[in-house]
Each structure stands twice: as C-alpha cells, then as structure tokens.
Write a protein that holds these residues in place. Structure first.
Motif, PDB file in Angstrom:
ATOM      1  N   ARG A  67      -3.426 -12.899   3.526  1.00 24.57           N
ATOM      2  CA  ARG A  67      -4.306 -11.922   3.169  1.00 24.57           C
ATOM      3  C   ARG A  67      -4.374 -12.632   0.831  1.00 24.57           C
ATOM      4  NH1 ARG A  67      -7.914  -8.354   4.151  1.00 24.57           N
ATOM      5  NH2 ARG A  67      -9.066  -9.430   3.326  1.00 24.57           N
ATOM      6  N   HIS A 119      -7.866  -8.470  -2.605  1.00 27.42           N
ATOM      7  CA  HIS A 119      -8.946  -7.513  -1.982  1.00 27.42           C
ATOM      8  C   HIS A 119      -8.908  -6.805  -2.426  1.00 27.42           C
ATOM      9  CE1 HIS A 119      -6.388  -7.471   1.102  1.00 27.42           C
ATOM     10  NE2 HIS A 119      -6.608  -6.450   1.479  1.00 27.42           N
ATOM     11  N   HIS A 131     -10.217  -2.584  -1.432  1.00 31.23           N
ATOM     12  CA  HIS A 131     -10.981  -2.505  -0.295  1.00 31.23           C
ATOM     13  C   HIS A 131     -11.736  -0.951  -0.115  1.00 31.23           C
ATOM     14  CE1 HIS A 131      -8.935  -3.495   3.514  1.00 31.23           C
ATOM     15  NE2 HIS A 131      -7.797  -3.999   2.718  1.00 31.23           N
ATOM     16  N   TYR A 145       0.687  -1.775   0.120  1.00 32.68           N
ATOM     17  CA  TYR A 145      -0.134  -0.104   0.089  1.00 32.68           C
ATOM     18  C   TYR A 145       0.790   0.992   0.318  1.00 32.68           C
ATOM     19  CZ  TYR A 145      -4.408  -2.771   0.961  1.00 32.68           C
ATOM     20  OH  TYR A 145      -5.172  -4.153   0.892  1.00 32.68           O
TER      21      TYR A 145
HETATM   22 FE    FE Z   1      -6.011  -4.369   2.430  1.00 34.10          FE
END
Ligand code: FE
Length: 194
Positions: free
Chosen positions: A136, A139, A141, A104
C-alpha cells in the motif's frame, strides 16, 4: 448556516488554517493556501474500503502525536462540507493510520482518534505521516459522518509518492494538499447528504 460563496471559502479557509495551526514548534507555523474554490455542487468525496484495521470506539482526541513518536509530524486541517458548500458543524471524523514503521496498533488506540467538526465545520488533526506497508502507498483512513446521516468511509493519500501509481486503491481526488513545510496538510470532505 449561510451559503458559503467562493469568496467566503477563500477567506474562511485561510483563516481556519491559520488559526487551527498550533504554536507547537514541532508542527508547521505557516497557514496553508485556502481551498481554491468551492463550486455550487462539488463532487462528493469518494468512498473507499475500510480495510482490515478499523477499530470502533476510538478515543475522542484531535492530537494523535505522542512525545517521542517517530515520524514526520503532520497537522491536517480542513472543512466538512455539503455538496452545496455548506459547512457541517458537529460532523464526526474518526481517523486511524499506520505508524512510522507501517504498523497499526490493533491492541490499543495509538494513532486512532475521533473528533467533531467545530461550529464552522472545521477539523484539525495532529499526527504523523504514516509509513507505507504491504504494497500500500502512504494513506490515512477516516470515517466522516454528518449528525444522523450515513457514514462515509474513505482514505486520504499523499502527493508525490512513488507508490501511488502502483496502489490499487489510490485516487488523485483523495490527495491531501501538503504545504511547503511538509508538516501541514489540507483536505476538505464533501458529503452527499439527502
Ligand atoms: Fe491502511
């Protein structure tokens, strides 16, 4: 706003996906299949944790893809609807996600952006398919908010991902419908309002 019948959803869904897709050859050219049906009271989109990487005040932008950005391009389109199958014009959608390396951008706003659904409750996001990270599955968000209503925070998932089965947050009702081209996706948000 008139009530959207099943027939209307089918028609406008196909139309919306077709017209929302870009002519940019990087992205899919073919329309997605429309939403199969819209029941009178479809289940509201479920809430999920925000996670540690949300940043407020993202820029207003529908196009998170940048020239030279690594990763599979993805155009995600859909409606924001009420449980009565009414479109929610002007709904806020704020997306954030990992990049092709599973990272990120916490110092800037790469792969972060908010937008408002159009007068028919439609949205369009141009981005890349995020990589998996730290246990994870894949995905995206998102926060979705009808004007002057509470914020729905959730996450969207990708079909046929081996790690979906082992992800502690994965839910099949949050799966993006991916088109044949793998670069076009569809998800309709259903908000529980009032
Ligand atoms: Fe995430």
């Amino acid at each position: 706003m008139s009530r959207l019948t099943r027939r209307t959803i089918l028609t406008t869904g196909a139309f919306a996906a077709g017209t929302l897709l870009t002519r940019d050859p990087t992205f899919a050219q073919t329309p997605l299949a429309a939403t199969p049906e819209c029941h009178d009271h479809p289940a509201a989109t479920v809430r999920q944790t925000e996670g540690p990487f949300f940043k407020p005040s993202s820029p207003e932008q529908t196009d998170l893809f940048e020239p030279g950005m690594a990763g599979q391009p993805l155009e995600l389109v859909g409606f924001v609807l009420t449980r009565g199958c009414k479109a929610v014009p002007g709904a806020l959608l704020d997306f954030w996600q990992a990049d092709n390396a599973g990272t990120y951008d916490n110092s800037g706003f790469r792969l972060r952006g908010h937008q408002f659904a159009d007068t028919e409750g439609r949205f369009r996001l141009r981005t890349i398919v995020p990589a998996v990270y730290d246990g994870r599955t894949r995905h995206i968000h998102v926060k979705v908010q009808a004007p002057n209503k509470p914020i729905l925070t959730t996450q969207l998932y990708f079909p046929n991902e081996p790690q979906n089965a082992n992800d502690f947050l994965f839910r099949p009702d949050l799966l993006i419908a991916i088109g044949d081209a793998q670069s076009a996706g569809r998800f309709d948000f259903v908000l529980k309002l009032g």
